[in-house]
Write a protein that holds these residues in place. Structure first.
Motif, PDB file in Angstrom:
ATOM      1  N   LEU A  16      16.078  13.751 -12.420  1.00  0.00           N
ATOM      2  CA  LEU A  16      16.496  12.853 -12.429  1.00  0.00           C
ATOM      3  C   LEU A  16      15.158  11.594 -13.082  1.00  0.00           C
ATOM      4  CD1 LEU A  16      19.246  12.940 -10.054  1.00  0.00           C
ATOM      5  CD2 LEU A  16      19.682  12.999 -12.535  1.00  0.00           C
ATOM      6  N   SER A  17      14.593  12.031 -14.542  1.00  0.00           N
ATOM      7  CA  SER A  17      14.057  10.875 -14.549  1.00  0.00           C
ATOM      8  C   SER A  17      14.350  10.257 -15.376  1.00  0.00           C
ATOM      9  CB  SER A  17      13.378  11.895 -16.203  1.00  0.00           C
ATOM     10  OG  SER A  17      13.072  13.032 -15.734  1.00  0.00           O
ATOM     11  N   ALA A  18      16.297  10.057 -15.887  1.00  0.00           N
ATOM     12  CA  ALA A  18      16.969   8.595 -16.452  1.00  0.00           C
ATOM     13  C   ALA A  18      17.731   8.015 -15.338  1.00  0.00           C
ATOM     14  CB  ALA A  18      17.760   9.835 -17.187  1.00  0.00           C
ATOM     15  N   CYS A  19      16.599   8.367 -14.011  1.00  0.00           N
ATOM     16  CA  CYS A  19      17.629   7.635 -12.742  1.00  0.00           C
ATOM     17  C   CYS A  19      18.007   5.955 -12.756  1.00  0.00           C
ATOM     18  CB  CYS A  19      16.865   8.032 -11.663  1.00  0.00           C
ATOM     19  SG  CYS A  19      17.521   7.411  -9.997  1.00  0.00           S
ATOM     20  N   SER A  20      16.201   5.622 -13.413  1.00  0.00           N
ATOM     21  CA  SER A  20      16.008   4.666 -13.585  1.00  0.00           C
ATOM     22  C   SER A  20      15.244   4.157 -14.796  1.00  0.00           C
ATOM     23  CB  SER A  20      15.295   3.966 -12.530  1.00  0.00           C
ATOM     24  OG  SER A  20      14.723   2.758 -12.627  1.00  0.00           O
ATOM     25  N   ARG A  21      16.176   3.266 -15.887  1.00  0.00           N
ATOM     26  CA  ARG A  21      15.523   2.706 -16.902  1.00  0.00           C
ATOM     27  C   ARG A  21      15.734   1.879 -17.628  1.00  0.00           C
ATOM     28  NH1 ARG A  21      13.621   4.481 -21.291  1.00  0.00           N
ATOM     29  NH2 ARG A  21      14.233   3.528 -23.324  1.00  0.00           N
ATOM     30  N   LYS A  22      14.614   0.340 -17.156  1.00  0.00           N
ATOM     31  CA  LYS A  22      14.986  -0.978 -17.441  1.00  0.00           C
ATOM     32  C   LYS A  22      15.659  -1.330 -18.662  1.00  0.00           C
ATOM     33  CE  LYS A  22      12.063  -4.782 -16.509  1.00  0.00           C
ATOM     34  NZ  LYS A  22      11.124  -4.066 -14.972  1.00  0.00           N
ATOM     35  N   GLY A  23      17.150  -1.988 -18.560  1.00  0.00           N
ATOM     36  CA  GLY A  23      17.460  -2.050 -20.000  1.00  0.00           C
ATOM     37  C   GLY A  23      18.552  -1.192 -19.454  1.00  0.00           C
ATOM     38  N   GLY A  24      18.900  -0.836 -18.782  1.00  0.00           N
ATOM     39  CA  GLY A  24      20.169   0.561 -18.932  1.00  0.00           C
ATOM     40  C   GLY A  24      19.943   1.838 -19.614  1.00  0.00           C
ATOM     41  N   LEU A  25      20.984   2.789 -19.893  1.00  0.00           N
ATOM     42  CA  LEU A  25      20.642   3.952 -20.283  1.00  0.00           C
ATOM     43  C   LEU A  25      22.466   4.065 -21.256  1.00  0.00           C
ATOM     44  CD1 LEU A  25      18.777   6.287 -21.410  1.00  0.00           C
ATOM     45  CD2 LEU A  25      19.374   7.137 -19.697  1.00  0.00           C
ATOM     46  N   ALA A  26      22.449   4.510 -22.698  1.00  0.00           N
ATOM     47  CA  ALA A  26      23.506   4.775 -22.597  1.00  0.00           C
ATOM     48  C   ALA A  26      25.107   3.821 -23.017  1.00  0.00           C
ATOM     49  CB  ALA A  26      23.944   6.139 -22.748  1.00  0.00           C
TER      50      ALA A  26
END
Ligand code: BES
Ligand code: MN
Ligand code: ZN
Length: 507
Positions: free
Chosen positions: A467-477
């Motif tokens: 889960l690389s995309a678990c945490s992303r500044k500014g959100g995702l999609a």
């Protein structure tokens, strides 16, 4: 004092109502903020269906190219309904249109929102419904207030959602279930490790199971010792107490004792200090999110259960901390896993693969038709795909195109990597069947997945999500918070639309 179970009730999304046909002044008078979505090139006839179409058309000419929303205005009704207008290419990929939807909605959450309206015009019926669905998902994602423990609680921002202008009633059951699942995942992942410790987590899962009609079974440290789950227990031995556990939840739509069609397995590391091979400060700071994989399992199970999905599902949670201390495991310790294989410990910070090795072996014993596991497993996967995508790995490489497609269609994008014997060469050991990881080698996400593969029954199709995309500044999609809850939407695409457990496998 409210319990976590009380708090989790707040993950319920707001209501979505629908007013089909044209958006009359009376309908608009009931909306606080209206999101209007138009194609990049607006067909002349469509302006008639946009409230204050002439004015919007004029304002549109003055927009900054690429701005989302493109135009902000207000209706001259009593509520002073705020109107946000945006253009999007209806043929764009889901990720792009969901990102557009998040930006549209963030305009709404900039002011005190109430009843949010959605109006998509100028597309063909199928596109209109698809875009509306994505807007609904974005509004529901933004409506969830992430947990915080302030003495003054944050007020809710969005009260309800009203969909306007569709030709028929859609229901939005899928969007609602998905939103609730995603919210549960974000809720659990966001909780600090002193609030969601191992004991609180197992208690919460029991309460959820009772409320949802799932069977609950906890395997405590004593039981796991008897079962020989040495890999998981090696990690757990650094804990201050015996609260580490496997939890198994069972969702059974019909026959109570049916063998599982599908097993979901999640890494539930309450906090990852790195253990004896301690992490430096910046790497450790956010490591309460290291139970994110198990949170995806909880969220996905809840969404499938809400949708009354017609498959028997086992959900496994591998719950422990990874701590330093006199009893913690160390490099070169040799341990025996549940399936009898021996492992030479190399780096105590590679605890996730240890914990999952035994959990996967346990999950296999029930003979499911397919297994999916989720884990915040490696920094290497983030290096490979950034936090925009997550990595996927499988013992059925024929599934690679299907997995990518699920990512593309859901907007939670994944990218496949190879695994297998070839890579096991890097983790050969002189003192045990396998080394836990390589002291220095590239591609640790691939090595970790290849390691896990050694604990999965070859007869069972298995997918591992790093889960690389678990945490992303500014959100995702469509999701605006840093913790994205990535995985639930992808999983529903894979499990429901591609029927993972019902014969997708061709390998
Ligand atoms: N939980 C971490 C991986 C991680 C790091 C996830 C940052 C999300 C954000 C995992 O347990 C870990 O520490 N992996 C090590 C493995 C290495 C020691 C072989 C890593 O990636 O550095
Ligand atoms: Mn670690
Ligand atoms: Zn970890």
């Amino acid at each position: 004092m409210s319990t976590l179970f009380d708090e989790i009730q707040k993950t319920r999304p707001p209501k979505v109502s629908e007013v089909t046909g044209s958006a009359t002044g009376k309908v608009l008078a009931g909306i606080d903020q209206l999101l209007v979505v138009l194609p990049t090139r607006v067909p002349a006839a469509a302006w008639n269906r946009v409230p204050q179409g002439k004015k919007v058309q004029a304002l549109m000419r003055r927009r900054t190219p690429g701005s989302v929303p493109a135009v902000k205005t207000r209706l001259s009704n009593k509520r002073q309904t705020a109107v946000y207008v945006g253009n999007v290419d209806g043929a764009a990929e889901a990720f792009e249109t969901l990102t557009f939807a998040r930006k549209m909605v963030s305009a709404v959450t900039g002011e005190k929102a109430g009843i949010v309206g959605i109006l998509v015009v100028g597309f063909d019926d199928a596109r209109q419904e698809a875009l509306t669905s994505q807007l609904v998902s974005a509004v529901l994602a933004a409506a969830y207030v992430m947990p915080a423990f302030k003495s003054k609680p944050t007020p809710a921002r969005i009260r309800s959602v009203r969909v306007l202008g569709l030709g028929r009633q859609v229901g939005f059951g899928r969007e609602l279930a998905e939103a609730e699942g995603n919210n549960v995942t974000r809720f659990l992942t966001a909780l600090p490790a002193n609030k969601l410790d191992a004991k609180a987590y197992t208690t919460l899962l029991k309460e959820m199971a009772d409320a949802e009609g799932w069977q609950y079974k906890k395997y405590g440290v004593n039981e796991l010792e008897k079962l020989g789950a040495g890999a998981f227990l090696a990690v757990a031995q650094g804990n201050a107490d015996d609260s580490a556990a496997f939890v198994r939840l069972r969702y059974r739509p019909d026959a109570k004792n049916a063998t599982p069609d599908l097993s979901l397995v999640g890494k539930g590391i309450i906090f990852d200090t790195g253990g004896t091979n301690l992490k430096p400060f910046t790497s450790m700071l956010d490591m309460h999110i290291d139970m994110g994989g198990s949170a995806v399992v909880a969220g996905t199970l809840l969404a499938l259960s809400r949708l009354k999905h017609d498959a028997a599902i086992d959900a496994w949670f591998a719950i422990t901390e990874n701590r330093t201390g006199p009893t913690a495991y160390k490099s070169q310790d040799v341990i025996t896993a549940l399936n009898g294989k021996t492992i030479q410990t190399i780096h105590t910070d590679a605890e996730g693969r240890m914990a999952l090795a035994d959990t996967l072996a346990m999950a296999c014993e029930a003979g499911p038709k397919a297994i999916v596991d989720y884990a915040t497993l490696t920094g290497a996967c983030i290096n490979a795909v950034t936090t925009r995508y997550s990595g996927v790995f499988t013992n059925r490489p024929d599934l690679h195109p299907v997995l990518k497609k699920c990512g593309r269609e859901s907007g939670e994008r994944v990218w496949p990597f190879p695994i297998g014997d070839d890579f096991i060469e890097e983790i050969k050991s002189d003192t045990a069947d396998l080394a836990q990881c390589a002291p220095s080698a590239g591609g640790d996400h691939i090595l970790a997945a290849s390691f896990l593969n050694e604990f999965v029954d070859k007869k069972i199709p298995w997918v591992h999500v790093d889960l690389s995309a678990c945490s992303r500044k500014g959100g995702l999609a469509h999701v605006p918070s840093q913790l994205t809850g990535f995985g639930v939407r992808f999983s529903l695409q894979l499990i429901i639309d591609k029927d993972l457990a019902g014969g997708i496998d061709n390998g």
